[in-house]
Write a protein that holds these residues in place. Sequence first.
Motif, PDB file in Angstrom:
ATOM      1  N   PRO A  89     -22.927  13.999   0.004  1.00  0.00           N
ATOM      2  CA  PRO A  89     -23.109  13.524   1.390  1.00  0.00           C
ATOM      3  C   PRO A  89     -24.576  13.234   1.698  1.00  0.00           C
ATOM      4  O   PRO A  89     -25.281  14.041   2.295  1.00  0.00           O
ATOM      5  CB  PRO A  89     -22.577  14.682   2.226  1.00  0.00           C
ATOM      6  CG  PRO A  89     -22.757  15.890   1.366  1.00  0.00           C
ATOM      7  CD  PRO A  89     -22.576  15.416  -0.053  1.00  0.00           C
ATOM      8  N   ARG A  93     -21.487  12.434   7.816  1.00  0.00           N
ATOM      9  CA  ARG A  93     -20.255  11.683   8.014  1.00  0.00           C
ATOM     10  C   ARG A  93     -20.021  11.529   9.510  1.00  0.00           C
ATOM     11  O   ARG A  93     -19.879  12.514  10.235  1.00  0.00           O
ATOM     12  CB  ARG A  93     -19.079  12.403   7.354  1.00  0.00           C
ATOM     13  CG  ARG A  93     -19.238  12.617   5.841  1.00  0.00           C
ATOM     14  CD  ARG A  93     -19.549  11.332   5.123  1.00  0.00           C
ATOM     15  NE  ARG A  93     -19.493  11.469   3.674  1.00  0.00           N
ATOM     16  CZ  ARG A  93     -20.186  10.735   2.844  1.00  0.00           C
ATOM     17  NH1 ARG A  93     -21.023   9.816   3.305  1.00  0.00           N
ATOM     18  NH2 ARG A  93     -20.073  10.886   1.532  1.00  0.00           N
ATOM     19  N   ASP A 117     -22.917   6.066  -2.790  1.00  0.00           N
ATOM     20  CA  ASP A 117     -22.257   6.144  -1.486  1.00  0.00           C
ATOM     21  C   ASP A 117     -21.910   4.751  -0.975  1.00  0.00           C
ATOM     22  O   ASP A 117     -20.800   4.499  -0.484  1.00  0.00           O
ATOM     23  CB  ASP A 117     -23.177   6.862  -0.500  1.00  0.00           C
ATOM     24  CG  ASP A 117     -22.455   7.314   0.759  1.00  0.00           C
ATOM     25  OD1 ASP A 117     -22.106   6.446   1.570  1.00  0.00           O
ATOM     26  OD2 ASP A 117     -22.224   8.522   0.917  1.00  0.00           O
ATOM     27  N   HIS A 121     -17.808   3.465  -0.832  1.00  0.00           N
ATOM     28  CA  HIS A 121     -17.169   3.213   0.461  1.00  0.00           C
ATOM     29  C   HIS A 121     -17.084   1.731   0.809  1.00  0.00           C
ATOM     30  O   HIS A 121     -16.864   1.377   1.961  1.00  0.00           O
ATOM     31  CB  HIS A 121     -17.908   3.981   1.557  1.00  0.00           C
ATOM     32  CG  HIS A 121     -17.802   5.474   1.401  1.00  0.00           C
ATOM     33  ND1 HIS A 121     -18.860   6.249   0.969  1.00  0.00           N
ATOM     34  CD2 HIS A 121     -16.750   6.314   1.572  1.00  0.00           C
ATOM     35  CE1 HIS A 121     -18.468   7.514   0.899  1.00  0.00           C
ATOM     36  NE2 HIS A 121     -17.197   7.583   1.257  1.00  0.00           N
ATOM     37  N   THR A 239     -23.617   3.122   7.481  1.00  0.00           N
ATOM     38  CA  THR A 239     -23.511   4.590   7.465  1.00  0.00           C
ATOM     39  C   THR A 239     -24.742   5.227   6.826  1.00  0.00           C
ATOM     40  O   THR A 239     -25.019   6.402   7.055  1.00  0.00           O
ATOM     41  CB  THR A 239     -22.254   5.045   6.689  1.00  0.00           C
ATOM     42  OG1 THR A 239     -22.377   4.703   5.308  1.00  0.00           O
ATOM     43  CG2 THR A 239     -20.995   4.430   7.270  1.00  0.00           C
ATOM     44  N   THR A 376     -13.572   9.990  10.142  1.00  0.00           N
ATOM     45  CA  THR A 376     -14.919   9.486   9.907  1.00  0.00           C
ATOM     46  C   THR A 376     -14.823   8.044   9.414  1.00  0.00           C
ATOM     47  O   THR A 376     -13.755   7.564   9.013  1.00  0.00           O
ATOM     48  CB  THR A 376     -15.652  10.327   8.858  1.00  0.00           C
ATOM     49  OG1 THR A 376     -14.979  10.176   7.603  1.00  0.00           O
ATOM     50  CG2 THR A 376     -15.694  11.797   9.258  1.00  0.00           C
ATOM     51  N   GLN A 378     -16.015   6.972   6.675  1.00  0.00           N
ATOM     52  CA  GLN A 378     -15.679   7.032   5.255  1.00  0.00           C
ATOM     53  C   GLN A 378     -14.183   7.239   5.044  1.00  0.00           C
ATOM     54  O   GLN A 378     -13.596   6.662   4.107  1.00  0.00           O
ATOM     55  CB  GLN A 378     -16.484   8.160   4.584  1.00  0.00           C
ATOM     56  CG  GLN A 378     -17.979   7.883   4.500  1.00  0.00           C
ATOM     57  CD  GLN A 378     -18.735   8.180   5.797  1.00  0.00           C
ATOM     58  OE1 GLN A 378     -18.150   8.638   6.787  1.00  0.00           O
ATOM     59  NE2 GLN A 378     -20.031   7.927   5.802  1.00  0.00           N
TER      60      GLN A 378
END
Length: 612
Positions: A89, A93, A117, A121, A239, A376, A378
């Motif tokens: 992470p 999130r 990441d 995603h 994000t 979230t 994600q």
Amino acid sequence: MLLRRSHHSPRRAPLLPVLHRLTMCSSAPASTSPPPASLAAVDYHCRTKHSLTAGYARGPGRLDWANQPNPFLRFSPSPVIPLPNPPPPVASRVHYPALFHSPPPPPQPLSLDSLSDLLFHSLALSAWKSAGASTWSLRVNPSSGNLHPTEAHVLFRDPEDPGRLVVSHYAPRDHLLEIRATVPATSDCSALLPPPATAVLALSSIFWREAWKYGERALRYCNHDAGHALAAVAIAAATLGWDARVLDGLSDQDLGRLVGVDKGCPAPPEGIPDKMVRGKTPWVERHHPDCAVLLFPAGSEPEVDYARMSQALRGFHGLEWVGNSNGLSKDHVVWDVIYRTAEAVKKHGPKPGERFSVSPWRMSAELSERLYKELTVQEVVRQRRSAVDMDGMHVMRKEEFYQILLHCLPSGEVSLGEQQGPQSALPFRVLPWDAEVHAALFIHRISGLPKGLYFLVRNEEHLDKLRRAMRQDFEWARPEGCPDGLPLYRLMEGDCQRLAMQISCLQDIASHGCFSLGMIARFEPVLHEKGEWMYPRLFWETGVLGQVLYLQAHAVGISATGIGCYFDDAVHEVLGLKDLEFQSLYHFTVGAPVVDRRILSLPAYPGPGIDA
């Protein structure tokens, strides 16, 4: 009447009288404007229309399963960079609506964790599915027929030697980067990645993957998919606190150098065939460069010099490229019109005075955060699925419907009396042109909203043109309770379920959702004003809009599906469009999905040594 109520079965019902006579394309556009230098885009578009009377666009007729293209491109042998899976992470999130209704989070530094990441995603596998003896993968970014023609390439600074750049290909099956080439520190790296830019992500398409199933119409679908991928990347980047913008001043030749289309791929023929060819023609597996996206910290504006960037990309020919592409099929079909059209609509460089600019970050309007599920960003992007059927019963709340449409506006929330302007809301801000695509909506089951035909105007500078071009008996009335900043109009009341099904190639899913829509683009004038290179970009815009519909539907607890098969001129007949000023480019349906319990769902990446 254009729309009428009926209690008959849609499949057995006769076509509505409004579809009795269709406006058919001729070899020359009906516009009174001077003809463009090339009519390739117009000719291709008209040639690949599905018709109620003349039949479907040319396709294979049957699926040659023995030659179904491999959905995974690899370059071997080449060094690889495994990406953390799942990524740690690196950013907090965030609740899905917060990304669109709040300023972006603080930007993350570039690292393998943040790159992982981003890709995890946006373009990675989201699941494997299994039924009987068949197993297939799904991805975060949707694709027509789940065929996935879109490939991604990333240019970024070498974490071990920040003075040089790495040119890589993303392999989603194993969630890793294949190093194709490195750019030495002696090159003009600041031109390729101007500070404070984070990375460049380029997209390319392998037309054969779509043409295997869809024939000549495949070029449309490849560009839909490129648009979906653009939106997926822009949202995943946000994000991380990164902004994303298409580098539209680069030529197709520049992009080809960036993704290495001539490096490790089958060589093209001396000339494109002038007819359909069957047989072993591996050159159709080459990837076609689509676009490049600059990723940079939100709130900044890198100084992009397109001339310097283009000059630096010329040096890519002399780099040491590593790896050869794997073969995707044993035999092929060359749909010649796809390759000739793709060649004709290439962009050959920036327009005079074309500059890279960043729109101010605008947030989307929010009616209520309570409309969304507790998910979230994600979770929403990785749980997104294309519904294969709708239940035909679910009734959407009017507030949910309005919230979804508010997210479809290119400029986001506007003040009272203000109109939509440049594309500056997420994810539309990835596109550097003003909105050219609108939505004709068929409302089936929305509480508090009469059934009927509606229209969402996404660029109000087109409103007068739309009203003149469409049926003169339309109401153009604002629905009761419609938010002030939402340019939605009711055209005519009535049950349009049968009509929606019929114009979408007789597919029940178009009538079984809560609403369906056709994306209507300003068409021929755009090609005159800007050039035929805008043809694929119009489809990119529909893909971006479609991705918003997908994510918004899942965020409120239902689903959606893109529909590429529809009777083009039947749609135009319904709206009263008589020439090529406006054209339908993509259909969509939104509603409650029917889940097939016979299909087993498996993790996208089960773990080391396990091959799903």
